[in-house]
Design a protein around this motif. Structure first.
Motif, PDB file in Angstrom:
ATOM      1  N   ASN A  45      73.561  56.463  33.491  1.00 37.12           N
ATOM      2  CA  ASN A  45      72.403  56.593  34.372  1.00 37.12           C
ATOM      3  C   ASN A  45      72.609  55.929  35.726  1.00 37.12           C
ATOM      4  OD1 ASN A  45      70.365  57.920  32.545  1.00 37.12           O
ATOM      5  ND2 ASN A  45      70.866  56.131  31.298  1.00 37.12           N
ATOM      6  N   GLN A  47      73.404  56.998  38.558  1.00 32.86           N
ATOM      7  CA  GLN A  47      72.863  57.706  39.726  1.00 32.86           C
ATOM      8  C   GLN A  47      71.379  58.026  39.579  1.00 32.86           C
ATOM      9  OE1 GLN A  47      75.004  57.828  42.209  1.00 32.86           O
ATOM     10  NE2 GLN A  47      76.541  56.983  40.800  1.00 32.86           N
ATOM     11  N   VAL A  48      70.772  57.508  38.533  1.00 35.59           N
ATOM     12  CA  VAL A  48      69.359  57.789  38.274  1.00 35.59           C
ATOM     13  C   VAL A  48      68.511  56.650  38.810  1.00 35.59           C
ATOM     14  CG1 VAL A  48      67.634  58.083  36.456  1.00 35.59           C
ATOM     15  CG2 VAL A  48      69.871  59.155  36.224  1.00 35.59           C
ATOM     16  N   TYR A  50      65.946  54.239  38.276  1.00 37.74           N
ATOM     17  CA  TYR A  50      65.276  53.711  37.083  1.00 37.74           C
ATOM     18  C   TYR A  50      63.766  53.626  37.283  1.00 37.74           C
ATOM     19  CZ  TYR A  50      69.239  52.598  34.079  1.00 37.74           C
ATOM     20  OH  TYR A  50      70.324  52.702  33.233  1.00 37.74           O
ATOM     21  N   HIS A  53      62.250  57.067  36.659  1.00 39.84           N
ATOM     22  CA  HIS A  53      62.537  57.832  35.445  1.00 39.84           C
ATOM     23  C   HIS A  53      62.377  57.053  34.138  1.00 39.84           C
ATOM     24  CE1 HIS A  53      64.600  60.276  38.540  1.00 39.84           C
ATOM     25  NE2 HIS A  53      64.358  61.286  37.730  1.00 39.84           N
TER      26      HIS A  53
END
Length: 235
Positions: A45, A47-48, A50, A53
Motif C-alpha cells: 500500500n 502508493q495508497v 492511508y 482509504h
C-alpha cells in the motif's frame, strides 16, 4: 530451501495469523515442510493514501508489520531460515493470542505502534532463542529491498489485488492462492480435511475466487473474543 509449502505472511495481519495456525495443524498431520516468507502490507500500500482509504490505525499497524519483518529478515540472514517459524509464532502469540489488559489506557493506534518497538520485540526475540540485538533492524530500512522482492514474488503468484496470507503449494512449479481467510481454527481432526478441500479447488487451473463478505471477527484474544475449535465463543 525446498519446502512443500511457501507461506507468505505479514506479522500484523490477524487472518494471516489464523491461517498460519491452521497450516501448522496440517503440517503436523501431513509432515509438510513450510518455508515462512515475507509479504508487507505497508509496501503493498505504499502508493495508497492511508487517510483516504483506511481507518486511522491501519497505517500504524502496517508500519509495525514492516518493522517486524525487518527484524525477521535480519534473523533469517544471520541465523537461517529455520528460525522464522518460531519467531513468527512468538510474534503472533503476543500480538493476537494475548487478551487486552483493561488497565492499559493506550489507544489502538498507540498499541499498534508499540508492537513495532524494541520494548516489544526484544522479549519476543529472547523467547525465540535469538539475540536481542536483532531488534536494531526495526529502524534499518536497508532490509526493505529484500522484503519488497519477496512481496513482489508473492504477488506474482496470485495477481496484485489480494491481501495476506499467500500460500504457494508444491513450489516452484505448483499453484498458489490468497488465503484462505478463516476466522477460527478447525478441530484437529477436521484441519486436514479442510486443507484437502482448499487444495482441491486451488489445483484446478480455472478456479479464481470463492468469497462471501459476511464474516465473524477473528476468534482471537486480542479482539476480546476467544473460541475453542468447535466455535463456542468466550467473551
Amino acid at each position: 530451501m525446498d519446502a512443500d509449502i511457501n507461506f507468505y505472511f505479514d506479522p500484523v495481519c490477524p487472518f494471516s495469523w489464523m491461517t498460519s495456525k491452521w497450516v501448522r495443524q496440517v503440517q503436523k498431520q501431513r509432515d509438510y515442510t513450510v518455508d515462512w516468507r515475507f509479504i508487507s502490507l505497508r509496501l503493498i500500500n505504499a502508493q495508497v493514501g492511508y487517510d483516504a482509504h483506511f481507518p486511522p490505525e491501519y497505517e500504524a499497524g502496517h508500519t509495525t508489520g514492516l518493522r517486524l519483518l525487518r527484524v525477521a529478515a535480519r534473523a533469517r540472514a544471520e541465523h537461517g531460515r529455520e528460525v522464522i517459524a518460531p519467531l513468527y509464532a512468538a510474534f503472533g502469540a503476543h500480538i493476537f493470542d494475548t487478551a487486552p489488559n483493561p488497565a492499559d489506557k493506550r489507544t489502538e493506534v498507540e498499541m499498534r505502534k508499540f508492537c513495532g518497538t524494541r520494548e516489544f520485540a526484544e522479549p519476543i526475540l529472547a523467547e525465540a532463542g535469538l539475540p536481542l540485538g536483532l531488534a536494531e533492524a526495526l529502524d534499518d530500512a536497508s532490509w526493505d529491498l529484500e522484503i519488497q522482492q519477496e512481496t513482489d514474488e508473492a504477488l506474482s503468484l496470485t495477481g496484485k489485488d489480494v491481501g495476506t496470507p499467500i500460500i504457494h503449494f508444491e513450489p516452484p512449479a505448483g499453484f498458489a492462492f490468497f488465503g484462505p481467510v478463516i476466522s477460527r481454527l478447525p478441530r484437529d481432526d477436521a484441519a486436514a480435511e479442510l486443507w484437502d478441500h482448499v487444495v482441491g479447488l486451488a489445483r484446478f487451473a480455472g478456479f479464481a475466487e470463492l468469497k462471501r463478505s459476511l464474516r465473524e471477527p477473528p476468534q482471537l484474544a486480542a479482539f476480546g473474543v476467544d473460541a475453542d475449535t468447535d466455535g463456542k465463543q468466550e467473551h
